[in-house]
Scaffold this motif. Sequence first.
Motif, mmCIF file in Angstrom:
data_model
loop_
_atom_site.group_PDB
_atom_site.id
_atom_site.type_symbol
_atom_site.label_atom_id
_atom_site.label_comp_id
_atom_site.label_asym_id
_atom_site.label_seq_id
_atom_site.Cartn_x
_atom_site.Cartn_y
_atom_site.Cartn_z
ATOM 1 N N GLN A 1 30.676 -48.081 31.621
ATOM 2 C CA GLN A 1 29.334 -47.591 31.284
ATOM 3 C C GLN A 1 29.423 -46.208 30.636
ATOM 4 O OE1 GLN A 1 26.552 -49.408 32.232
ATOM 5 N NE2 GLN A 1 27.748 -50.973 33.224
ATOM 6 N N SER B 1 30.738 -46.513 27.138
ATOM 7 C CA SER B 1 29.775 -46.959 26.133
ATOM 8 C C SER B 1 28.779 -45.848 25.836
ATOM 9 C CB SER B 1 29.069 -48.244 26.551
ATOM 10 O OG SER B 1 28.470 -48.104 27.792
ATOM 11 N N MET B 2 28.438 -45.015 26.840
ATOM 12 C CA MET B 2 27.553 -43.884 26.543
ATOM 13 C C MET B 2 28.219 -42.930 25.559
ATOM 14 S SD MET B 2 25.812 -43.058 30.166
ATOM 15 C CE MET B 2 25.167 -41.476 29.685
ATOM 16 N N VAL C 1 28.224 -44.415 22.047
ATOM 17 C CA VAL C 1 26.911 -44.319 21.417
ATOM 18 C C VAL C 1 26.634 -42.876 21.020
ATOM 19 C CG1 VAL C 1 24.449 -44.518 21.813
ATOM 20 C CG2 VAL C 1 25.957 -46.342 22.544
ATOM 21 N N HIS D 1 27.793 -41.648 17.671
ATOM 22 C CA HIS D 1 27.049 -42.065 16.488
ATOM 23 C C HIS D 1 26.120 -40.969 15.974
ATOM 24 C CE1 HIS D 1 27.870 -46.363 15.804
ATOM 25 N NE2 HIS D 1 28.427 -46.226 16.978
ATOM 26 N N LEU D 2 25.891 -39.934 16.782
ATOM 27 C CA LEU D 2 25.068 -38.816 16.344
ATOM 28 C C LEU D 2 25.660 -38.191 15.091
ATOM 29 C CD1 LEU D 2 22.580 -37.335 17.322
ATOM 30 C CD2 LEU D 2 24.031 -35.833 18.628
ATOM 31 N N ARG E 1 26.943 -41.083 9.447
ATOM 32 C CA ARG E 1 25.902 -41.132 8.426
ATOM 33 C C ARG E 1 24.912 -42.231 8.753
ATOM 34 N NH1 ARG E 1 25.899 -39.618 3.121
ATOM 35 N NH2 ARG E 1 25.000 -41.626 2.593
ATOM 36 N N ASN E 2 23.652 -41.977 8.439
ATOM 37 C CA ASN E 2 22.657 -43.027 8.620
ATOM 38 C C ASN E 2 22.913 -44.144 7.627
ATOM 39 O OD1 ASN E 2 21.270 -41.804 10.632
ATOM 40 N ND2 ASN E 2 19.905 -40.711 9.251
ATOM 41 N N VAL E 3 22.618 -45.356 8.036
ATOM 42 C CA VAL E 3 22.761 -46.456 7.088
ATOM 43 C C VAL E 3 21.454 -46.707 6.349
ATOM 44 C CG1 VAL E 3 24.604 -47.624 8.298
ATOM 45 C CG2 VAL E 3 22.249 -48.096 8.919
ATOM 46 N N THR E 4 20.376 -46.046 6.806
ATOM 47 C CA THR E 4 19.073 -46.310 6.218
ATOM 48 C C THR E 4 19.003 -45.854 4.762
ATOM 49 O OG1 THR E 4 18.209 -45.814 8.377
ATOM 50 C CG2 THR E 4 16.626 -45.974 6.599
ATOM 51 N N PHE F 1 18.999 -41.674 15.723
ATOM 52 C CA PHE F 1 20.286 -41.083 15.353
ATOM 53 C C PHE F 1 21.428 -41.822 16.017
ATOM 54 C CE2 PHE F 1 17.941 -36.948 14.537
ATOM 55 C CZ PHE F 1 17.954 -37.180 13.177
ATOM 56 N N TRP F 2 21.227 -42.234 17.261
ATOM 57 C CA TRP F 2 22.307 -42.911 17.971
ATOM 58 C C TRP F 2 22.485 -44.341 17.475
ATOM 59 C CZ3 TRP F 2 20.217 -40.052 22.704
ATOM 60 C CH2 TRP F 2 20.923 -38.872 22.866
ATOM 61 N N ASP G 1 22.362 -44.967 14.144
ATOM 62 C CA ASP G 1 22.665 -44.792 12.722
ATOM 63 C C ASP G 1 21.459 -44.969 11.824
ATOM 64 O OD1 ASP G 1 25.197 -44.293 13.370
ATOM 65 O OD2 ASP G 1 26.011 -46.234 12.840
ATOM 66 N N ARG G 2 20.300 -44.529 12.262
ATOM 67 C CA ARG G 2 19.126 -44.572 11.389
ATOM 68 C C ARG G 2 18.308 -43.317 11.670
ATOM 69 N NH1 ARG G 2 14.946 -46.310 14.634
ATOM 70 N NH2 ARG G 2 15.662 -47.014 16.663
ATOM 71 N N PRO G 3 17.394 -42.922 10.774
ATOM 72 C CA PRO G 3 16.727 -41.636 10.970
ATOM 73 C C PRO G 3 15.598 -41.622 11.987
ATOM 74 C CG PRO G 3 16.135 -42.563 8.863
ATOM 75 C CD PRO G 3 17.103 -43.498 9.463
ATOM 76 N N ASN H 1 10.399 -40.343 10.453
ATOM 77 C CA ASN H 1 10.599 -39.083 9.715
ATOM 78 C C ASN H 1 9.603 -38.941 8.573
ATOM 79 O OD1 ASN H 1 11.486 -41.065 8.079
ATOM 80 N ND2 ASN H 1 13.365 -40.074 7.456
ATOM 81 N N ILE I 1 20.058 -36.905 28.160
ATOM 82 C CA ILE I 1 20.964 -37.874 28.802
ATOM 83 C C ILE I 1 20.198 -39.140 29.175
ATOM 84 C CG2 ILE I 1 22.322 -38.304 30.875
ATOM 85 C CD1 ILE I 1 23.541 -35.697 30.593
ATOM 86 N N LEU J 1 19.951 -41.081 26.115
ATOM 87 C CA LEU J 1 21.253 -41.660 25.783
ATOM 88 C C LEU J 1 21.510 -42.903 26.631
ATOM 89 C CD1 LEU J 1 23.873 -41.508 24.264
ATOM 90 C CD2 LEU J 1 24.771 -39.992 25.993
ATOM 91 N N LEU J 2 21.141 -42.810 27.917
ATOM 92 C CA LEU J 2 21.296 -43.977 28.798
ATOM 93 C C LEU J 2 20.535 -45.154 28.222
ATOM 94 C CD1 LEU J 2 20.909 -42.538 32.372
ATOM 95 C CD2 LEU J 2 22.753 -43.972 31.561
ATOM 96 N N ALA K 1 19.791 -45.651 25.151
ATOM 97 C CA ALA K 1 20.394 -46.132 23.911
ATOM 98 C C ALA K 1 21.638 -46.953 24.190
ATOM 99 C CB ALA K 1 20.736 -44.958 23.005
ATOM 100 N N ALA K 2 22.334 -46.638 25.311
ATOM 101 C CA ALA K 2 23.678 -47.199 25.471
ATOM 102 C C ALA K 2 23.747 -48.387 26.414
ATOM 103 C CB ALA K 2 24.633 -46.113 25.951
ATOM 104 N N LEU K 3 22.948 -48.382 27.466
ATOM 105 C CA LEU K 3 23.233 -49.350 28.536
ATOM 106 C C LEU K 3 22.272 -50.530 28.521
ATOM 107 C CD1 LEU K 3 24.122 -47.035 31.504
ATOM 108 C CD2 LEU K 3 25.540 -47.964 29.714
#
Lengths: 172, 318
Positions: free
Chosen positions: A5, A8-9, A12, A15-16, A19-22, B36-37, B39-41, B44, B275, B278-279, B281-283
């Motif tokens: 866990q 994976s955090m 993730v 990813h900050l 680059r954005n894919v958008t 952001f986590w 991979d998109r904005p 905005n 955090i 983030l949780l 986003a991730a779990l």
Amino acid sequence: MIASQIRSMWLVFKHLFRRNVTVQYPEEKPYLAPRYRGRIILSRDPNGDERCVACNLCAVACPPDCISLQKTEDPDGRWRPEYFRINFSRCIMCGLCEDACPTYAIQLTPDFEMCEYDRQNMVYEKEDLLIDGPGKYHDYSFYQVAGKAIKGKDKGQANNEAEPINVKSLNL
Amino acid sequence: MNTSIWITLLNIFGVLIATVLLAAILTWGERRLLGFWQDRPGPNRVGPFGTLQVIADMIKLFFKEDFTPRFADIPVFVLAPTVVMATMLIAFAVVPMSPSIGVADLNIGLLFVLAMSSIAVYSIILGGYASNNKYALLGGLRAAAQTVSYEVFMGLSLMGVVMMSGSFNLRDIVIAQADTWFIVPQFLGFIVFFIAGIAESRRTPFDLPEAEHELTAGFHTEYSGMKFGMFFVGEYLAVILIAALITTLFLGGWHGPLLPPIIWFCLKTAFLVAIFILLRAALPRPRYDQLMKFGWKVMLPLSLVNLLATAGILLWIA
Ligand code: SF4
Ligand code: SF4
């Protein structure tokens, strides 16, 4: 379990810094391949004549049945669509019409920005579809490779075509 | 006399407005961070960096049809969303944000917060029940079961802190951490409280009451407009509250070098909120029986061990 866990955090979190894919659409436009399947056009042959011979093959191939046309014939022997109508509110941009067309007349283009406020405006007539150039196939001219006689080109005069033989004159 | 009343009023309204504003801004901040986590904005478009998205959402929520189903239990249906917001805001009253900021100084502050966060669950149970909809009811039931089981060790995990500081008063607890933050001697307690806190605020991965792929939207399936907005803001208030509590109880509250106390408090809280996001986003979300098993078979024993060990060591020293 806990370790996975936390891993994976961490993944993730990383990813900050990616680059954005958008693609910020109206300002930035995505790259579309030349053969992208978007808005449909009718092209002309290198001499500037309409390529479409109104054979109806595209209309038959079209899965949602959104092409409608009527054949007419010019005095010089060419076949032409009298009207040619595509209902883009039904078109699924599948490209089967382009595959079916024997004359490279109908082609899909890399343009998808065709929103309308009125549904009726999604029906394109021949004037809206016809462009001035040959589209993706620059040198192709159907009547120069086909056996059909038109004004100024009789049977046997097309490229790679032999003179027609009168079978009755053969002495076997 | 007059000036002290003014200062108290300023304190009350300052804290109230700040928390509600923060919760509203968090709705944007969370989506941005999640973006952001992934991979998109994120949002905005509205205003600089999308900051005015909050206002756009508010306008949308206010002007949406506020539909109350005919089959609902209407008084309860209307009341339910207010409970979560009210209790969460009241709970903020006892959180000391700096030596001078903080509304009330209760000597049972900790119990008060725990009680308020338990009352908040009524909002969800009642909302689920009053909607008269099977998904909402299932969501409400899950919320009830989840809260009952996670509440137990949420309280127990804090007893270590209470024993070490010898007080239920949140301000005294912060003052007792001037030398060492309680996260060091009470690490187990911190972990247990952190997990229970997420479960209390019903955030992913513990958002089973509103698990959207099983229960449409769980307890708030029938809610729309600003009533839905209140549940939403309530959830964000809960997130901020839990983050502020963890800061107060384990991370030394306003203590920190150089910067003024209130800044330290905000920084720590913001870090914890990040955090939490983030949780999310991730779990992935656990299954319901896994959630219960985890609570009763892992978390409860852990918090009991922590309680006994802390008590034993304190007696040994004394
Ligand atoms: S792209 Fe497909 S759906 Fe559209 S007109 Fe051609 S055949 Fe019909
Ligand atoms: S566009 Fe092509 S397939 Fe369709 S009628 Fe014309 S020539 Fe035939």
